[in-house]
Design a protein around this motif. Structure first.
Motif, PDB file in Angstrom:
ATOM      1  N   ILE A   1       0.850  -1.209   0.000  1.00 37.62           N
ATOM      2  CA  ILE A   1       0.000   0.000   0.000  1.00 37.62           C
ATOM      3  C   ILE A   1       0.879   1.249   0.000  1.00 37.62           C
ATOM      4  O   ILE A   1       0.619   2.212  -0.717  1.00 37.62           O
TER       5      ILE A   1
ATOM      6  N   MET B   1      -6.236  -2.634   0.799  1.00 42.71           N
ATOM      7  CA  MET B   1      -6.792  -2.365   2.127  1.00 42.71           C
ATOM      8  C   MET B   1      -7.846  -3.410   2.495  1.00 42.71           C
ATOM      9  O   MET B   1      -7.893  -3.893   3.627  1.00 42.71           O
TER      10      MET B   1
ATOM     11  N   ILE C   1      -6.596   6.098   4.459  1.00 41.71           N
ATOM     12  CA  ILE C   1      -6.175   4.686   4.415  1.00 41.71           C
ATOM     13  C   ILE C   1      -5.079   4.451   5.450  1.00 41.71           C
ATOM     14  O   ILE C   1      -5.111   3.484   6.213  1.00 41.71           O
TER      15      ILE C   1
ATOM     16  N   ILE D   1      -5.165   1.951   8.725  1.00 44.50           N
ATOM     17  CA  ILE D   1      -4.174   0.907   9.031  1.00 44.50           C
ATOM     18  C   ILE D   1      -3.632   1.106  10.444  1.00 44.50           C
ATOM     19  O   ILE D   1      -3.527   0.164  11.228  1.00 44.50           O
TER      20      ILE D   1
END
Lengths: 368, 151
Positions: free
Chosen positions: A29, A42, B35, B39
């Motif tokens: 990512i 994700m 994102i 995480i």
């Protein structure tokens, strides 16, 4: 430090392999510049961590991560990159260097700090030996339900869960305020329904979805009412129910779904869920207990009338905890309402917006 | 060797967490930042779950010690461990972190949606979701007297 050394077995090997996979996915990512790849990775990250959570005995959490992380958050992220398309990420060298130094530095300090932590899997560590164990020992006598996670979530710490339900409700309001309920998309007469139109290439998909949607909804209710006995509960069931609606929207078009499950209905149900949850709490106060003290959910004379056959005959050592059973069921239903309706409202907000989004390359910035 | 084995989980989770932090800070793209934040958030959850794991334990759904499943678990963990750490003859993992993280995941997706909604609105107002470009636009517009300067 207790000097506790876990045996190396298949579980531990699986644990290590899955964690390495997670690290690789996060690295991928960080390396990719394509937003779509990042979003799909994700989703993969969530799915792998759900498997890892099963290895860690966290069945309820794994369930939640699988439906929420891999399901709904991927859909929301996809909606967001659709609405912000054309804005490619540019990364300069300066942008890479400082964060890398910071991450390495903070990581090194944190890893140094882990030396003080109890060993992995140590049953005698403070976290595992006292509070966690106390809940495990008390649940059988206090509530008589097998799933201790559900017992802690909805009864012992029911007040916290009420707070979380309200946070989710607030998120629905926040998204609706910013993106709308998608009602403008419904009112727009230029959008043709997908089914039967000239652009209808998805007959197989529609037939399969028609079969799947009732089964998904039924499964949601199984997860809901089985939450006392096995992994599951209102949070997971709510998301699964919302997924059934979202699948309908993806296959049959947003307009048809909004005609079936109206945005007005969804926001009403979201509020109803919080009301039901808090109402159970107030009922307990009215009947002489504390807020959300389910032992006082029913007045004594009514509780005596509840027939035994609902749960089978009671033995004197373990009496039925009717208040707990019905209280947990009712507040989990409130959670189901709020979570399902919130997820649907958020989806309507993002999906309804995409139909009226400005075209890329036509910014409206000067209009301010 | 034993220190590597006993602390591997914590180190791996911290690497994930820092990966999230790096993704969050290394970009000006707001969706990418969300994102990274997601995480970071989920890996914090993984850390809690790691701490709650008990060796030889099972999911915190009570089962009978005399059932076949209970017997198999007891045989794997050893009688001495079961006697010391078991609850009615079965060792369970700590349910408390599971409860905390379960709700945190659902709240996490709700806050993610709110953050992304803000990004979508910024895109509609500015035509970009890069923080640099948004700030540059703000400076230009402020200089032109079209918007009030930020306090």
């Amino acid at each position: 430090m207790t000097g506790y050394i876990p045996g190396f077995d298949a579980n531990l090997a699986l644990d290590a392999i899955l964690l390495v996979m997670l690290v690789v996915i996060v690295a991928a990512i960080a390396a990719t510049h394509r937003m779509l790849s990042a979003v799909i990775l994700m989703g993969l990250y969530s799915l792998v961590s759900a498997v890892w959570l099963v290895v860690m005995d966290a069945a309820d959490v794994a369930f939640t991560e699988a439906v929420v992380g891999a399901g709904v958050s991927t859909i929301v992220l996809l909606g967001a990159i659709l609405l912000t398309r054309g804005a490619a990420a540019k990364v300069s060298g300066r942008r890479r260097f400082l964060p890398a130094v910071l991450a390495l530095g903070v990581g090194a300090i944190l890893i140094y700090a882990t030396l003080d932590l109890p060993d992995f899997g140590d049953p005698a560590s403070p976290a595992n030996a006292y509070v966690g164990r106390a809940y495990l020992e008390a649940t059988g006598n206090d509530m008589g339900i097998p799933n201790v996670v559900t017992a802690v979530l909805s009864s012992y710490r029911g007040f916290d869960t009420l707070g979380e339900t309200v946070v989710i409700f607030a998120a629905a309001i926040g998204v609706a305020i910013m993106l709308g309920f998608g009602e403008r998309a419904m009112a727009d007469r230029t959008i043709e329904p997908l089914a039967g139109g000239p652009a209808d290439h998805h007959v197989v998909l529609r037939v399969a979805a028609k079969l799947l949607i009732p089964i998904i909804a039924l499964y949601a209710f199984y997860v809901q009412f089985h939450g006392d006995l096995g992994p599951g509960g209102g949070f997971q069931a709510g998301v699964i129910l919302a997924v059934a609606v979202i699948l309908h929207a993806l296959v049959f078009g947003l307009k048809d779904t909004m005609a079936a499950v109206k945005p007005k209905f969804a926001r009403g149900v979201a509020a109803l869920g919080v009301l039901l949850y808090a109402g159970i709490g107030v009922t307990c106060i009215v009947n002489g207990g504390g807020f959300l003290d389910y032992d006082h959910l029913f007045p004594r004379h009514i509780e005596a009338q509840i027939p035994d056959w609902i749960l089978g005959p009671a033995d004197p050592a373990h009496p039925h905890h009717w208040g707990q059973h019905f209280g947990i069921m009712a507040i989990e239903l409130g959670v189901l309402f709020t979570v399902a309706a919130t997820m649907v409202t958020i989806f309507y907000g993002f999906a309804g917006r995409s139909m009226e989004a400005p075209q890329p390359g036509a910014p409206r910035s000067g209009a301010a | 060797m034993s220190a590597v084995l006993t602390h591997f989980n914590y180190v791996a989770v911290i690497v994930l967490m820092m990966g999230g932090l790096y993704i969050l800070l290394s970009t000006g793209n707001l969706v990418r930042r969300m994102i990274g934040l997601a995480i970071f958030q989920t890996s914090t959850g993984l850390f809690y779950i790691s701490l709650g794991k008990v060796s030889g334990g099972t999911a915190a759904i009570t089962l009978d010690a005399v059932s076949a499943e209970g017997q198999a678990l007891a045989a794997r963990a050893g009688a001495e461990q079961v006697a010391r750490y078991g609850v009615e003859g079965v060792i369970y993992s700590n349910p408390l972190p599971h409860v905390l993280i379960l709700t945190a995941i659902v709240v996490g997706v709700a806050t993610l949606a709110v953050g992304l909604a803000i990004a979508v609105r910024l895109r509609e107002a500015y035509g970009t979701i890069e923080t640099d470009e948004i700030q540059a636009l703000d400076r230009v517009l402020t200089a032109a007297g079209q918007v009030e300067p930020a306090p």
